[in-house]
Motif scaffolding. Structure first.
Motif, PDB file in Angstrom:
ATOM      1  N   LEU A 159     103.888  13.515  87.875  1.00 32.77           N
ATOM      2  CA  LEU A 159     103.135  13.879  89.074  1.00 32.77           C
ATOM      3  C   LEU A 159     103.452  12.950  90.247  1.00 32.77           C
ATOM      4  O   LEU A 159     103.938  11.829  90.057  1.00 32.77           O
ATOM      5  N   GLY A 160     103.135  13.424  91.440  1.00 31.67           N
ATOM      6  CA  GLY A 160     103.543  12.727  92.657  1.00 31.67           C
ATOM      7  C   GLY A 160     102.996  11.322  92.780  1.00 31.67           C
ATOM      8  O   GLY A 160     103.716  10.404  93.211  1.00 31.67           O
ATOM      9  N   TYR A 161     101.733  11.114  92.426  1.00 30.23           N
ATOM     10  CA  TYR A 161     101.167   9.779  92.644  1.00 30.23           C
ATOM     11  C   TYR A 161     101.760   8.733  91.699  1.00 30.23           C
ATOM     12  O   TYR A 161     101.836   7.558  92.034  1.00 30.23           O
ATOM     13  N   VAL A 162     102.212   9.178  90.526  1.00 32.57           N
ATOM     14  CA  VAL A 162     102.884   8.246  89.618  1.00 32.57           C
ATOM     15  C   VAL A 162     104.271   7.906  90.154  1.00 32.57           C
ATOM     16  O   VAL A 162     104.694   6.741  90.135  1.00 32.57           O
ATOM     17  N   GLN A 163     104.984   8.923  90.653  1.00 29.17           N
ATOM     18  CA  GLN A 163     106.300   8.681  91.237  1.00 29.17           C
ATOM     19  C   GLN A 163     106.200   7.782  92.472  1.00 29.17           C
ATOM     20  O   GLN A 163     107.053   6.914  92.699  1.00 29.17           O
ATOM     21  N   ARG A 178      96.206   2.185  85.624  1.00 27.74           N
ATOM     22  CA  ARG A 178      95.610   2.645  86.885  1.00 27.74           C
ATOM     23  C   ARG A 178      95.729   4.161  87.048  1.00 27.74           C
ATOM     24  O   ARG A 178      94.840   4.792  87.612  1.00 27.74           O
ATOM     25  N   HIS A 179      96.818   4.743  86.542  1.00 27.29           N
ATOM     26  CA  HIS A 179      97.070   6.161  86.782  1.00 27.29           C
ATOM     27  C   HIS A 179      97.122   7.011  85.513  1.00 27.29           C
ATOM     28  O   HIS A 179      96.552   8.105  85.475  1.00 27.29           O
ATOM     29  N   ILE A 180      97.842   6.537  84.494  1.00 28.36           N
ATOM     30  CA  ILE A 180      98.062   7.362  83.309  1.00 28.36           C
ATOM     31  C   ILE A 180      96.798   7.474  82.463  1.00 28.36           C
ATOM     32  O   ILE A 180      96.275   8.569  82.238  1.00 28.36           O
ATOM     33  N   ILE A 181      96.303   6.349  81.975  1.00 28.17           N
ATOM     34  CA  ILE A 181      95.173   6.357  81.040  1.00 28.17           C
ATOM     35  C   ILE A 181      93.910   6.977  81.630  1.00 28.17           C
ATOM     36  O   ILE A 181      93.280   7.828  80.986  1.00 28.17           O
ATOM     37  N   PRO A 182      93.484   6.603  82.851  1.00 26.11           N
ATOM     38  CA  PRO A 182      92.253   7.215  83.387  1.00 26.11           C
ATOM     39  C   PRO A 182      92.315   8.732  83.480  1.00 26.11           C
ATOM     40  O   PRO A 182      91.300   9.410  83.327  1.00 26.11           O
ATOM     41  N   ASN A 183      93.502   9.282  83.704  1.00 31.52           N
ATOM     42  CA  ASN A 183      93.636  10.735  83.846  1.00 31.52           C
ATOM     43  C   ASN A 183      93.873  11.448  82.518  1.00 31.52           C
ATOM     44  O   ASN A 183      94.053  12.673  82.496  1.00 31.52           O
ATOM     45  N   CYS A 184      93.883  10.684  81.423  1.00 31.18           N
ATOM     46  CA  CYS A 184      94.023  11.272  80.092  1.00 31.18           C
ATOM     47  C   CYS A 184      92.694  11.325  79.344  1.00 31.18           C
ATOM     48  O   CYS A 184      92.638  11.822  78.215  1.00 31.18           O
ATOM     49  N   LEU A 185      91.639  10.814  79.942  1.00 32.32           N
ATOM     50  CA  LEU A 185      90.413  10.570  79.193  1.00 32.32           C
ATOM     51  C   LEU A 185      89.558  11.809  78.941  1.00 32.32           C
ATOM     52  O   LEU A 185      88.718  11.799  78.040  1.00 32.32           O
ATOM     53  N   SER A 186      89.713  12.872  79.720  1.00 31.49           N
ATOM     54  CA  SER A 186      88.866  14.053  79.529  1.00 31.49           C
ATOM     55  C   SER A 186      88.967  14.628  78.116  1.00 31.49           C
ATOM     56  O   SER A 186      87.945  14.819  77.446  1.00 31.49           O
ATOM     57  N   PRO A 187      90.169  14.934  77.607  1.00 32.57           N
ATOM     58  CA  PRO A 187      90.243  15.446  76.232  1.00 32.57           C
ATOM     59  C   PRO A 187      89.882  14.394  75.185  1.00 32.57           C
ATOM     60  O   PRO A 187      89.445  14.725  74.087  1.00 32.57           O
ATOM     61  N   VAL A 188      90.040  13.117  75.545  1.00 34.39           N
ATOM     62  CA  VAL A 188      89.718  12.040  74.604  1.00 34.39           C
ATOM     63  C   VAL A 188      88.220  11.999  74.330  1.00 34.39           C
ATOM     64  O   VAL A 188      87.787  11.763  73.198  1.00 34.39           O
ATOM     65  N   VAL A 189      87.409  12.227  75.348  1.00 33.51           N
ATOM     66  CA  VAL A 189      85.957  12.230  75.182  1.00 33.51           C
ATOM     67  C   VAL A 189      85.540  13.292  74.165  1.00 33.51           C
ATOM     68  O   VAL A 189      84.697  13.052  73.298  1.00 33.51           O
ATOM     69  N   VAL A 190      86.150  14.464  74.263  1.00 31.06           N
ATOM     70  CA  VAL A 190      85.849  15.552  73.332  1.00 31.06           C
ATOM     71  C   VAL A 190      86.252  15.159  71.918  1.00 31.06           C
ATOM     72  O   VAL A 190      85.477  15.314  70.960  1.00 31.06           O
TER      73      VAL A 190
END
Length: 261
Positions: A159-163, A178-190
């Motif tokens: 994605l653009g913000y990572v690039q 800062r970018h990868i882990i915080p945006n992976c957390l939604s399915p992790v909560v489930v």
């Protein structure tokens, strides 16, 4: 979700169990260790809601105090497995290539082992204790989370913000946390919500086999184990802890399934 009665019923039940665990010393009418020779194997009555066990101890008080142990073990175990799985999966997906291939092959190897028998073997080697149960369940339950986070990480890294962060010469560690882990957390909560139910079952099974929480400390599995020897004359010793385990696990499962949608 607001109109889903089953979700709120399950959430309310889990809230009740948490309240019992936190305020066990104020809610339980008796000490879980209090022996009363005059009340051995008494059926449920107004003084002992869940009856008494072979030592005259109040089963309701022991179930209430056991909720503290079961919740503590399951939440800490899931916390350990989630932390490992998130970091492992994020690193694998972010770097890709041979790093990803090597890390995922290790996950595949770990998944070939029957998890409960692996937990059983490790606990036998390390010895039964609350600490060992929490750590072992946590260290053997991270693979599913790692695969989920890895899949998310593969998408997010493009994605653009990572690039943009890479063009600004931000470090890999910065981008990951800062970018990868915080945006992976939604399915992790489930997945973690579903994992709590599995951890409760694992802890209860180990305690039932005498490899988890040791007497006289009460856990749902150990109370159930004590009841199996007298089930023909004292059904309440197996019924009530078994029902509590069933309702708790099914409630976490329902909450996790609803959060998926």
């Amino acid at each position: 979700m607001k109109r889903d009665a089953l979700f709120w019923l399950s959430l309310s039940y889990i809230g009740l169990v948490v309240i019992l665990a936190v305020f066990a010393s104020h809610i339980a009418p008796y000490s879980p260790y209090e022996i009363d020779p005059n009340n051995i194997l008494k059926p449920p009555n107004i003084h002992h809601l869940f009856g008494t066990d072979r030592l005259g101890r109040d089963v309701f008080s022991r179930v209430v105090y056991a909720s503290r142990i079961s919740m503590e073990v399951s939440f800490i175990a899931v916390g350990i497995s989630t932390s490992i799985g998130v970091i492992y999966g994020a690193v694998s997906g972010y770097f890709g290539g041979w790093v990803d291939a090597l890390m995922m092959r290790f996950v595949d190897v770990m998944l070939t082992f029957p998890v409960f028998f692996l937990i059983l073997a490790v606990v036998v080697v390390l010895g039964p204790s609350i600490f060992n149960v929490m750590v072992v369940i946590g260290l053997t339950g991270w693979m599913g989370i790692a695969r989920i986070v890895r899949a998310e990480s593969l998408k997010i890294r493009e994605l653009g913000y990572v690039q943009a962060a890479k063009l600004l010469n931000k470090s890999d560690i910065y981008i990951l946390f800062r970018h990868i882990i915080p945006n992976c957390l939604s399915p992790v909560v489930v997945y973690a919500t579903l994992g709590v139910g599995s951890a409760i079952l694992a802890e209860s099974a180990l305690s039932f086999l005498g490899l988890g929480v040791q007497p006289p400390t009460a856990s749902w599995g150990s109370i159930l184990s004590e009841g199996k020897d007298v089930i023909e004359v004292a059904w309440w010793m197996s019924f009530f802890p078994g029902m509590v385990i069933f309702l708790t696990v099914i409630s976490f499962t329902i909450i996790g399934e609803k959060l998926k949608k």
